[in-house]
Design a protein around this motif. Structure first.
Motif, mmCIF file in Angstrom:
data_model
loop_
_atom_site.group_PDB
_atom_site.id
_atom_site.type_symbol
_atom_site.label_atom_id
_atom_site.label_comp_id
_atom_site.label_asym_id
_atom_site.label_seq_id
_atom_site.Cartn_x
_atom_site.Cartn_y
_atom_site.Cartn_z
ATOM 1 N N PRO A 77 0.821 -1.207 0.000
ATOM 2 C CA PRO A 77 0.000 0.000 0.000
ATOM 3 C C PRO A 77 0.857 1.261 0.000
ATOM 4 C CG PRO A 77 -0.703 -1.540 1.707
ATOM 5 C CD PRO A 77 0.615 -2.033 1.195
ATOM 6 N N GLY A 78 0.347 2.280 -0.653
ATOM 7 C CA GLY A 78 0.996 3.589 -0.663
ATOM 8 C C GLY A 78 -0.047 4.661 -0.435
ATOM 9 N N ALA A 79 0.398 5.904 -0.319
ATOM 10 C CA ALA A 79 -0.542 7.011 -0.169
ATOM 11 C C ALA A 79 -1.388 7.120 -1.432
ATOM 12 C CB ALA A 79 0.229 8.303 0.087
ATOM 13 N N LEU A 80 -2.694 7.059 -1.282
ATOM 14 C CA LEU A 80 -3.590 7.154 -2.437
ATOM 15 C C LEU A 80 -3.579 8.584 -2.962
ATOM 16 C CD1 LEU A 80 -6.537 5.050 -0.979
ATOM 17 C CD2 LEU A 80 -4.901 4.326 -2.724
ATOM 18 N N ARG A 81 -3.399 8.729 -4.265
ATOM 19 C CA ARG A 81 -3.185 10.076 -4.806
ATOM 20 C C ARG A 81 -3.770 10.217 -6.206
ATOM 21 N NH1 ARG A 81 1.895 7.418 -5.483
ATOM 22 N NH2 ARG A 81 2.323 7.130 -7.724
ATOM 23 N N GLY A 82 -4.033 11.461 -6.556
ATOM 24 C CA GLY A 82 -4.346 11.880 -7.901
ATOM 25 C C GLY A 82 -3.408 13.042 -8.230
ATOM 26 N N PRO A 83 -3.457 13.578 -9.440
ATOM 27 C CA PRO A 83 -4.356 13.147 -10.513
ATOM 28 C C PRO A 83 -3.967 11.764 -11.043
ATOM 29 C CG PRO A 83 -2.814 14.793 -11.310
ATOM 30 C CD PRO A 83 -2.594 14.703 -9.832
ATOM 31 N N ALA A 84 -4.991 11.036 -11.431
ATOM 32 C CA ALA A 84 -4.781 9.691 -11.955
ATOM 33 C C ALA A 84 -5.888 9.371 -12.949
ATOM 34 C CB ALA A 84 -4.777 8.672 -10.816
ATOM 35 N N ALA A 103 -12.179 8.007 -3.866
ATOM 36 C CA ALA A 103 -12.686 9.050 -2.979
ATOM 37 C C ALA A 103 -11.766 9.273 -1.789
ATOM 38 C CB ALA A 103 -14.090 8.688 -2.495
ATOM 39 N N LEU A 104 -10.924 8.272 -1.484
ATOM 40 C CA LEU A 104 -9.955 8.390 -0.393
ATOM 41 C C LEU A 104 -8.632 8.988 -0.851
ATOM 42 C CD1 LEU A 104 -10.575 4.850 1.144
ATOM 43 C CD2 LEU A 104 -11.301 7.032 2.149
ATOM 44 N N ALA A 105 -8.466 9.128 -2.164
ATOM 45 C CA ALA A 105 -7.208 9.646 -2.710
ATOM 46 C C ALA A 105 -7.139 11.158 -2.545
ATOM 47 C CB ALA A 105 -7.081 9.262 -4.180
ATOM 48 N N ASP A 106 -5.937 11.672 -2.667
ATOM 49 C CA ASP A 106 -5.713 13.118 -2.590
ATOM 50 C C ASP A 106 -5.554 13.642 -4.013
ATOM 51 O OD1 ASP A 106 -5.181 15.671 -1.894
ATOM 52 O OD2 ASP A 106 -3.227 15.283 -0.974
ATOM 53 N N GLY A 107 -6.677 14.045 -4.624
ATOM 54 C CA GLY A 107 -6.625 14.566 -5.984
ATOM 55 C C GLY A 107 -7.671 13.929 -6.878
ATOM 56 N N PRO A 108 -7.826 14.468 -8.086
ATOM 57 C CA PRO A 108 -8.861 13.951 -8.994
ATOM 58 C C PRO A 108 -8.457 12.644 -9.654
ATOM 59 C CG PRO A 108 -7.634 15.710 -10.060
ATOM 60 C CD PRO A 108 -7.110 15.633 -8.648
ATOM 61 N N VAL A 109 -9.433 11.757 -9.831
ATOM 62 C CA VAL A 109 -9.216 10.468 -10.501
ATOM 63 C C VAL A 109 -10.289 10.326 -11.573
ATOM 64 C CG1 VAL A 109 -9.019 7.975 -10.243
ATOM 65 C CG2 VAL A 109 -8.315 9.482 -8.358
ATOM 66 N N ARG A 110 -9.847 10.212 -12.818
ATOM 67 C CA ARG A 110 -10.787 10.080 -13.928
ATOM 68 C C ARG A 110 -10.941 8.609 -14.303
ATOM 69 N NH1 ARG A 110 -13.526 12.210 -18.114
ATOM 70 N NH2 ARG A 110 -13.353 11.214 -20.153
ATOM 71 N N PHE A 111 -12.179 8.171 -14.471
ATOM 72 C CA PHE A 111 -12.503 6.802 -14.857
ATOM 73 C C PHE A 111 -13.089 6.792 -16.262
ATOM 74 C CE2 PHE A 111 -12.367 6.537 -10.322
ATOM 75 C CZ PHE A 111 -12.020 5.225 -10.011
ATOM 76 N N ASP A 112 -12.571 5.885 -17.088
ATOM 77 C CA ASP A 112 -13.115 5.679 -18.427
ATOM 78 C C ASP A 112 -13.070 4.183 -18.705
ATOM 79 O OD1 ASP A 112 -14.190 6.191 -20.943
ATOM 80 O OD2 ASP A 112 -12.793 7.831 -21.370
ATOM 81 N N GLY A 113 -13.583 3.767 -19.869
ATOM 82 C CA GLY A 113 -13.595 2.346 -20.175
ATOM 83 C C GLY A 113 -14.033 2.092 -21.593
ATOM 84 N N ASP A 114 -14.320 0.832 -21.907
ATOM 85 C CA ASP A 114 -14.812 0.465 -23.228
ATOM 86 C C ASP A 114 -16.161 1.139 -23.485
ATOM 87 O OD1 ASP A 114 -12.618 -1.168 -23.105
ATOM 88 O OD2 ASP A 114 -13.739 -3.061 -23.137
ATOM 89 N N PRO A 115 -16.539 1.322 -24.756
ATOM 90 C CA PRO A 115 -17.839 1.948 -25.035
ATOM 91 C C PRO A 115 -19.007 1.280 -24.324
ATOM 92 C CG PRO A 115 -16.531 1.863 -27.033
ATOM 93 C CD PRO A 115 -15.751 1.118 -25.986
#
Length: 426
Positions: A77-84, A103-115
């Motif tokens: 485990p490491g410090a959860l962080r964004g941007p990611a 939501a526990l990370a420090d910063g924005p996290v963008r999620f994308d995926g297959d259509p």
């Protein structure tokens, strides 16, 4: 156009031992819990497939080290962080389990995926996280793509959700719940709750790493799960073989009147695939659980079945394929939620089996299957791994079945064509 694979036809009984890779469901949950633990963990014999590789990559993007050590994964485990950025592919576990972690990370996290992932419902997790204190931008879709603006912590607390479309909504919140400031209390308010074994799997794995979880089964309120805030322990975990992925191989024994042995089948498990022992026995087989594993033998006859698959919906495609080869009609019930899986599995199974000469009709919550003589043809997969393995089952009994895009099986079962032809001695 995707390559077409002509499935092997088999007129004689199979006799094979098939060693399966690890469980996708167990591997995905183990990765998340290891990333949230207070020390390193080792996953022994995890599944290495597209879905779990995407989960590992998503956790790496958030600051967790997931290192290969032979066939194992070591998670630090490491410090959860964004941007990611997290690519969910078409994996329900990634697109639902990782937003609470983000939501526990420090910063924005963008999620994308297959259509197709844009069509998979995510509102249960998104709406719940907002109630629990998270900020999420999804343009009101309740689906991918979206951005979780992590604040380094999350208040947590009580939340009501409708998990009728996926039990993963409940599991997603429970897995990260120990790290929320107030823990989490999840109250399901929908009419139905499919795939309960997967929630029991989540609870068992949380308790195994030190979490305190109250459930309906342990004397709590119906449809309410509570997780107390606290540290999670890093630990070694040996991943069981994926019992749902055993389905096509057990079906091969049933269809050909042969015998297939699956090594290391657990005597006790939360995996829904364990129901195959009961269902396929009712359809004409017999099984014996030994220290070595599960020995399953077909009788040479396949019987229709009337069965509620609400808790084990992922088994529906393979059961439908076997039912299409039976000596009497079958009714598969309790699986309306399959319309929201990798594809609309009920519509896809109806169309593809019928185009091979079958007689399948959709019901409000499942399928009615009347066996008919089948013929060869192209069986489309809709980028759904369980559609591909269902086509392979049919091909054993029906000459000339060709599967479009069999490579989609790499989602959870790498090298499926090689395992399949190896079982047949080809």
């Amino acid at each position: 156009m995707s390559p077409v694979w002509t499935t092997p036809h088999r007129a004689t009984p199979v006799d094979a031992v098939v060693a399966l890779p690890g469980s996708k469901s167990l591997t995905a949950r183990a990765l998340v819990l290891a990333a949230l633990a207070d020390g390193p963990s080792r996953l022994v014999r995890p599944l290495r497939a597209r879905d779990t590789d995407l989960m590992a990559a998503g956790l790496r993007a958030l600051g967790t080290a997931v290192d290969e050590d032979g066939d194992d994964w070591v998670v630090i485990p490491g410090a959860l962080r964004g941007p990611a950025e997290v690519d969910a592919g078409l994996a329900g576990t990634v697109l639902r389990f990782l937003p609470p972690v983000a939501a526990l990370a420090d910063g924005p996290v963008r999620f994308d995926g297959d259509p197709r992932s844009y069509e998979r419902p995510l509102n249960g997790v998104v709406d719940a996280l907002r109630v629990l204190g998270a900020r999420i931008d999804d343009d009101g879709r309740g689906a991918l793509p979206l951005t979780v603006h992590g604040g380094g912590a999350l208040d947590g607390g009580r939340v009501e959700i409708d998990a009728s479309s996926s039990s993963q909504f409940v599991s997603a919140l429970l897995l990260s719940g120990p790290r929320f400031n107030q823990g989490v209390e999840v109250r399901h308010v929908g009419a139905t709750l499919p795939s309960m074994p997967h929630i029991r799997m989540t609870v068992d794995m949380l308790r195994a790493v030190g979490a305190q979880v109250d459930t309906p089964e342990s004397g709590g309120e119906p449809n309410v799960w509570r997780v107390t805030p606290g540290a999670l322990l890093g630990r070694d975990l040996t991943i069981e073989p994926d019992l749902s992925n055993a389905q096509p191989f057990l079906a091969a024994a049933l269809v050909t009147g042969g015998t297939v042995v699956i090594p290391d089948w657990p005597a006790r498990t939360t995996q829904p695939g364990d129901r195959l022992r009961e269902i396929f026995t009712e359809m004409g087989g017999s099984c014996e659980l030994t220290q070595y594993g599960l020995r399953f033998t077909g009788s040479g006859a396949i019987h229709g079945i009337d069965v509620d698959l609400g808790e084990v919906g992922e088994l529906t495609p393979g059961i439908a394929a076997v039912a299409a080869l039976a000596d009497s009609p079958s009714t598969l019930r309790g699986v309306a939620h399959l319309r929201l899986h990798e594809t609309d599995r009920l519509a896809a199974l109806t169309k593809e089996i019928n185009e091979l000469g079958g007689d399948v009709t959709e019901t409000a919550d499942g399928l009615h299957i009347r066996p008919r003589p089948l013929h060869g043809g192209v069986f489309h997969t809709y980028e759904d791994h369980r559609m591909a393995t269902a086509g392979a089952i049919l091909g054993l009994a029906v000459e000339g079945v060709r599967i479009e895009n069999v490579a989609t099986t790499a989602k959870t079962l790498p090298d499926f064509p090689e395992l399949w032809t190896g079982m047949l001695g080809a």
